[in-house]
Design an enzyme around this catalytic site. Structure first.
Site, mmCIF file in Angstrom:
data_model
loop_
_atom_site.group_PDB
_atom_site.id
_atom_site.type_symbol
_atom_site.label_atom_id
_atom_site.label_comp_id
_atom_site.label_asym_id
_atom_site.label_seq_id
_atom_site.Cartn_x
_atom_site.Cartn_y
_atom_site.Cartn_z
ATOM 1 C CE LYS A 28 -9.532 77.661 25.033
ATOM 2 N NZ LYS A 28 -9.967 78.535 26.064
ATOM 3 C CB THR B 169 -10.947 94.330 22.702
ATOM 4 O OG1 THR B 169 -11.289 92.961 23.441
ATOM 5 C CG2 THR B 169 -9.439 94.343 23.164
ATOM 6 C CD GLN C 198 -2.014 75.653 32.518
ATOM 7 O OE1 GLN C 198 -2.506 76.480 32.054
ATOM 8 N NE2 GLN C 198 -2.101 75.300 33.963
ATOM 9 C CB ALA C 199 5.103 74.267 29.031
ATOM 10 N N GLY D 125 -2.776 81.228 20.969
ATOM 11 C CA GLY D 125 -3.320 81.501 19.601
ATOM 12 C C GLY D 125 -4.769 82.193 20.005
ATOM 13 C CB THR E 158 -11.419 95.918 17.326
ATOM 14 O OG1 THR E 158 -11.186 94.857 18.228
ATOM 15 C CG2 THR E 158 -12.513 96.530 17.675
ATOM 16 C CB CYS F 273 -8.186 87.542 22.978
ATOM 17 S SG CYS F 273 -9.912 87.744 23.035
ATOM 18 C CD GLU G 11 -14.324 89.732 25.711
ATOM 19 O OE1 GLU G 11 -14.045 88.601 26.311
ATOM 20 O OE2 GLU G 11 -13.489 89.959 24.593
ATOM 21 C CG ASN H 102 -6.626 89.672 26.576
ATOM 22 O OD1 ASN H 102 -7.067 89.130 27.626
ATOM 23 N ND2 ASN H 102 -7.493 89.868 25.563
#
Length: 433
Positions: free
Chosen positions: A320, A121, A251-252, A257, A86, A260, A151, A208
């Site tokens: 990540k 989603t 966590q700064a 990104g 989506t 989601c 999910e 989210n």
């Protein structure tokens, strides 16, 4: 239980594989013939720790199958899962083209009662839209139920998250559908939250968007901390011990990104706009996140107002670690920015370099960490890969032109860096000079 999963992207492939691992017979459907043939051979289109091993195991044990034939996949299925993309439309809303096309195909191939589950989603109200389409194209020949089962997977730990899910949200319209989906989730030994379809769809977006808000909040606190010599890591630790707040997603760094948070936050803002609700907090979340990645550029510019001819080593391309996903990765914005300022940029990433080359024009990269760093005027950390966390700083110091590290992920302790001989700038903490 026989399950048909439509879509072999991130959600569909991980979910289908894990459902087969707990003993179900699963057929994953995709229109891409080449992709299906490769999956039959155990060739996985995405990088996700542990996924390939589970796919191969369940293919061998004949619980996991791949096909382009939807009629074949649906024939004996009790549950049909919609897990297609989506993507975000230019307006910010979710593009439901693929979901609606699948609903048409399901209606055309319906051959008996089934629970049709939306795992993609989707905006609130999509379940009713799917129900209407299936009814139209099945001509009312068979009963069916439409349900929502979103999910909550984290890329890089999706297999673990599925096999150890902390909750299963099930949105249903009948007891019959509730019993089927509750039974499906029993082997996961998790808490099952049963709602109506619309509430389940809202839970996904709200979850989210809240996590995105939490990240943007701690990043604003980080930026403020830098003005006063405060350490945002300790700030987050002190906050996180409050059970009402919790330590996760504090966590700064250089912002969120992936597939989601950016897409879902934008879609929720659009949903609000359509019904006259101005979600001002989420608009601020987007604004903060967009600016945050450029904090790294500001820190580099403080050292080198003129980047012409400077060599920058960028460590990390994916948004990540433990994934090759480049969607909304900070590197997509930062590398072109530095190049436009006249810098030579060479990047390192152990997994995502091929995907990154498709997104960043003229990308120079190396799969050798120390070769990337050699002769650089500054080392810039964008992804907290283990290889980067564990690199030998004494060796790094010998290889670079200037001992400068700009850390967008706060991977090193300040005490360790004070005696390292590096100029070390991170996010929300005092700079070591």
């Amino acid at each position: 239980m026989n399950i048909c999963v439509i879509g072999t992207g991130y959600v569909g492939l991980v979910s289908g594989t894990c459902f087969s691992e707990i003993g179900n017979k699963v057929t994953c459907i995709d229109l891409d013939e080449e992709k299906i043939e490769r999956l039959k051979q155990g060739i996985i289109p995405i990088y996700e720790p542990g996924l390939k091993e589970l796919v191969l195991k369940n293919i061998e044990e004949e619980r996991l199958h791949f096909s382009t034939n939807l009629a074949e996949g649906m024939k004996d299925a009790e549950v049909v899962i919609i897990a297609v993309g989506t993507p975000q439309a230019p307006s910010g809303e979710a593009n439901l083209e693929y979901v609606e096309n699948v609903a048409v195909s399901i209606g055309e191939n319906l051959n008996g009662y089934k629970v049709i589950v939306t795992k993609s989603t989707v905006p609130v109200g999509t379940g009713q839209r799917v129900k209407s389409i299936i009814s139209e194209y099945s001509h009312g020949k068979y009963e069916f139920d439409v349900a929502s089962n979103p999910e909550f997977l984290r890329e890089g730990s999706a297999v673990y998250d599925t096999m150890n899910m902390d909750r299963a949200v099930i949105g249903v319209e009948s007891k019959r559908a509730e019993e089927v989906l509750t039974k499906l989730h029993e082997p996961f030994n998790t808490e099952v939250v049963v709602t109506n379809v619309e509430t389940s769809e809202m839970i996904k977006y709200a979850s989210n968007a809240f996590l995105a808000t939490k990240i943007s909040f701690i990043n604003e606190i980080a930026n403020l901390s830098e003005h006063f010599g405060a350490d945002v890591i300790k700030v987050a630790e002190g906050m996180g011990l409050d059970k009402r707040i919790g330590k996760h997603f504090l966590q700064a760094g250089i912002g969120y990104g992936g597939s989601c948070f950016p897409k879902d936050t934008s879609a929720l803002i659009h949903i609000g706009r359509e019904v006259g609700e101005d979600l001002s907090i989420l608009k601020a979340v987007e604004e903060v996140n967009g600016k945050q990645r450029m904090r790294i550029a500001d820190k580099v510019n403080e050292i080198y107002p003129d980047l012409e001819g400077k060599k920058l080593a960028v460590l990390g391309l994916a948004f990540k670690p433990n994934t090759d996903d480049m969607r909304y990765a900070p590197s997509i914005d930062l590398i072109p920015y530095f190049k436009n300022k006249g810098a030579e940029v060479i990047a390192y990433d152990p997994i995502a370099y091929e995907n990154a080359a498709k997104e960043i024009e003229g990308l120079q990269y190396s799969t050798d960490l120390y070769e990337t760093i050699k002769d650089s005027d500054a080392v810039i950390i964008l992804t907290e890969w283990d290889e980067v966390k564990k690199m030998d700083l004494s060796k790094v110091k010998e290889l670079v032109n200037e001992p400068i590290i700009i850390d967008g992920r706060n991977i090193y302790k300040l005490d360790d860096m004070k005696n390292s001989g590096f100029y070390y700038a991170s996010i929300g903490r005092p700079t070591i000079k």
